[in-house]
Design a protein around this motif. Sequence first.
Motif, PDB file in Angstrom:
ATOM      1  N   UNK A  37      13.500  -1.254   4.734  1.00 19.79           N
ATOM      2  CA  UNK A  37      12.815  -1.864   3.606  1.00 19.79           C
ATOM      3  C   UNK A  37      11.399  -1.309   3.565  1.00 19.79           C
ATOM      4  N   UNK A  38      10.846  -1.208   2.364  1.00 18.92           N
ATOM      5  CA  UNK A  38       9.493  -0.672   2.221  1.00 18.92           C
ATOM      6  C   UNK A  38       8.692  -1.529   1.263  1.00 18.92           C
ATOM      7  N   UNK A  39       7.400  -1.628   1.540  1.00 16.07           N
ATOM      8  CA  UNK A  39       6.474  -2.308   0.641  1.00 16.07           C
ATOM      9  C   UNK A  39       5.226  -1.430   0.530  1.00 16.07           C
ATOM     10  N   UNK A  40       4.673  -1.345  -0.671  1.00 19.44           N
ATOM     11  CA  UNK A  40       3.444  -0.577  -0.883  1.00 19.44           C
ATOM     12  C   UNK A  40       2.255  -1.515  -0.779  1.00 19.44           C
ATOM     13  N   UNK A  41       1.260  -1.123   0.005  1.00 20.64           N
ATOM     14  CA  UNK A  41       0.065  -1.932   0.154  1.00 20.64           C
ATOM     15  C   UNK A  41      -1.091  -1.074   0.641  1.00 20.64           C
ATOM     16  N   UNK A  42      -2.324  -1.426   0.250  1.00 22.87           N
ATOM     17  CA  UNK A  42      -3.473  -0.702   0.787  1.00 22.87           C
ATOM     18  C   UNK A  42      -3.639  -1.020   2.263  1.00 22.87           C
ATOM     19  N   UNK A  43      -3.955  -0.005   3.054  1.00 20.17           N
ATOM     20  CA  UNK A  43      -4.181  -0.207   4.483  1.00 20.17           C
ATOM     21  C   UNK A  43      -5.419   0.563   4.909  1.00 20.17           C
ATOM     22  N   UNK A  44      -6.085   0.029   5.907  1.00 19.41           N
ATOM     23  CA  UNK A  44      -7.346   0.584   6.381  1.00 19.41           C
ATOM     24  C   UNK A  44      -7.250   0.784   7.888  1.00 19.41           C
ATOM     25  N   UNK A  45      -7.641   1.957   8.362  1.00 20.67           N
ATOM     26  CA  UNK A  45      -7.639   2.232   9.797  1.00 20.67           C
ATOM     27  C   UNK A  45      -8.964   1.778  10.401  1.00 20.67           C
ATOM     28  N   UNK A  46      -8.887   0.960  11.451  1.00 21.99           N
ATOM     29  CA  UNK A  46     -10.090   0.475  12.128  1.00 21.99           C
ATOM     30  C   UNK A  46      -9.913   0.696  13.629  1.00 21.99           C
ATOM     31  N   UNK A  62       6.186 -12.839   0.535  1.00 22.57           N
ATOM     32  CA  UNK A  62       6.874 -11.628   0.977  1.00 22.57           C
ATOM     33  C   UNK A  62       7.460 -11.865   2.372  1.00 22.57           C
ATOM     34  N   UNK A  63       8.773 -11.738   2.541  1.00 21.90           N
ATOM     35  CA  UNK A  63       9.382 -12.037   3.843  1.00 21.90           C
ATOM     36  C   UNK A  63       9.050 -11.027   4.940  1.00 21.90           C
ATOM     37  N   UNK A  64       8.405  -9.940   4.586  1.00 24.44           N
ATOM     38  CA  UNK A  64       8.134  -8.908   5.585  1.00 24.44           C
ATOM     39  C   UNK A  64       7.315  -9.448   6.746  1.00 24.44           C
ATOM     40  N   UNK A  65       6.332 -10.294   6.463  1.00 21.53           N
ATOM     41  CA  UNK A  65       5.462 -10.752   7.549  1.00 21.53           C
ATOM     42  C   UNK A  65       6.212 -11.611   8.561  1.00 21.53           C
ATOM     43  N   UNK A 112       4.042   2.590  14.781  1.00 20.29           N
ATOM     44  CA  UNK A 112       3.511   1.571  15.679  1.00 20.29           C
ATOM     45  C   UNK A 112       4.267   0.274  15.555  1.00 20.29           C
ATOM     46  N   UNK A 113       3.667  -0.775  16.098  1.00 10.05           N
ATOM     47  CA  UNK A 113       4.280  -2.101  16.049  1.00 10.05           C
ATOM     48  C   UNK A 113       3.446  -2.996  15.141  1.00 10.05           C
ATOM     49  N   UNK A 114       4.163  -3.755  14.344  1.00  6.69           N
ATOM     50  CA  UNK A 114       3.555  -4.577  13.307  1.00  6.69           C
ATOM     51  C   UNK A 114       3.495  -6.030  13.764  1.00  6.69           C
ATOM     52  N   UNK A 115       2.370  -6.672  13.477  1.00  4.48           N
ATOM     53  CA  UNK A 115       2.250  -8.105  13.775  1.00  4.48           C
ATOM     54  C   UNK A 115       1.454  -8.774  12.665  1.00  4.48           C
ATOM     55  N   UNK A 116       1.742 -10.057  12.384  1.00  2.00           N
ATOM     56  CA  UNK A 116       1.062 -10.769  11.310  1.00  2.00           C
ATOM     57  C   UNK A 116      -0.062 -11.657  11.830  1.00  2.00           C
ATOM     58  N   UNK A 117      -0.952 -12.064  10.939  1.00  2.00           N
ATOM     59  CA  UNK A 117      -1.962 -13.065  11.269  1.00  2.00           C
ATOM     60  C   UNK A 117      -2.292 -13.871  10.022  1.00  2.00           C
ATOM     61  N   UNK A 118      -2.492 -15.159  10.213  1.00  2.00           N
ATOM     62  CA  UNK A 118      -2.906 -16.030   9.118  1.00  2.00           C
ATOM     63  C   UNK A 118      -4.282 -16.623   9.405  1.00  2.00           C
ATOM     64  N   UNK A 154      -9.445 -19.483  -2.037  1.00  2.00           N
ATOM     65  CA  UNK A 154      -8.198 -19.979  -2.607  1.00  2.00           C
ATOM     66  C   UNK A 154      -7.122 -18.915  -2.633  1.00  2.00           C
ATOM     67  N   UNK A 155      -7.491 -17.710  -3.052  1.00  2.00           N
ATOM     68  CA  UNK A 155      -6.530 -16.613  -3.072  1.00  2.00           C
ATOM     69  C   UNK A 155      -6.089 -16.239  -1.661  1.00  2.00           C
ATOM     70  N   UNK A 156      -7.028 -16.341  -0.722  1.00  2.00           N
ATOM     71  CA  UNK A 156      -6.747 -15.957   0.658  1.00  2.00           C
ATOM     72  C   UNK A 156      -5.641 -16.802   1.272  1.00  2.00           C
ATOM     73  N   UNK A 157      -5.514 -18.034   0.815  1.00  2.00           N
ATOM     74  CA  UNK A 157      -4.463 -18.899   1.355  1.00  2.00           C
ATOM     75  C   UNK A 157      -3.063 -18.425   0.956  1.00  2.00           C
ATOM     76  N   UNK A 158      -3.008 -17.536  -0.010  1.00  2.00           N
ATOM     77  CA  UNK A 158      -1.720 -17.035  -0.465  1.00  2.00           C
ATOM     78  C   UNK A 158      -1.313 -15.711   0.150  1.00  2.00           C
ATOM     79  N   UNK A 159      -2.046 -15.217   1.171  1.00  2.00           N
ATOM     80  CA  UNK A 159      -1.717 -13.934   1.786  1.00  2.00           C
ATOM     81  C   UNK A 159      -1.592 -14.077   3.302  1.00  2.00           C
TER      82      UNK A 159
END
Length: 211
Positions: A37-46, A62-65, A112-118, A154-159
């Motif tokens: 499965x693929x999703x398009x999103x902006x990503x930033x290397x830090x 989005x169920x990906x997370x 790499x390995x993917x992990x979520x954070x809220x 408010x928007x942040x609570x939705x991501x």
Amino acid sequence: MSYPPRQFRETREAVLLEAIAAIGLASLVVVRDGAPEAVSLPMLAVPLGDGWVLEGHVARANPLWRLAEGGCAALAIFQGPHAYVHPGWYPGKRQHGKVVPTWNYVTVHAHGRLSPTRDPAWLAAHLARLTDAREAGRDDPWSLDDAPDGFIQGLQRGIVGLTLRIERLEGIWKIAQHHDDANRHGVIAGLAASSDPGDRAMAEVMAKAER
């Protein structure tokens, strides 16, 4: 790795990170129930410790997370400039005719390995970094502080935030390295004269490599 051919590989970390920053948008690929499965999103290397992570975010819907909660393997693909190469741009076409069309392109693969954070603090800092990176250099740069109080929160609570700890970076710069100078210069001239912005962007990549 036997493919791509060695002359097309880009291994310099600084060059790969510069390309990631310039491209910005990633196709993030994971495997769920045996299917990709693929999703398009902006990503930033830090930077993180002695390595790098890619930061991004998706909608909570989005169920990906949820798939990433266990630390799943992922691939972020950054597609850079690319262009069709017309055989008539090669001087060799007029000399011997042994030429064919092809496609030149630049791409970076981050494994790499993917992990979520809220975590709200992480999300706020991530959104600020992501916005500042894309607004830098504009005449009237926008910042999160320009929004009304509470709007961003408010928007942040939705991501949900995502981090991909980079384990391997692969770059492919297929820009006619296997052709002689005359053919490469012919392609650069043909692309540079095109009305297509993508063609001209590829001409710039090829010209930069000549310097």
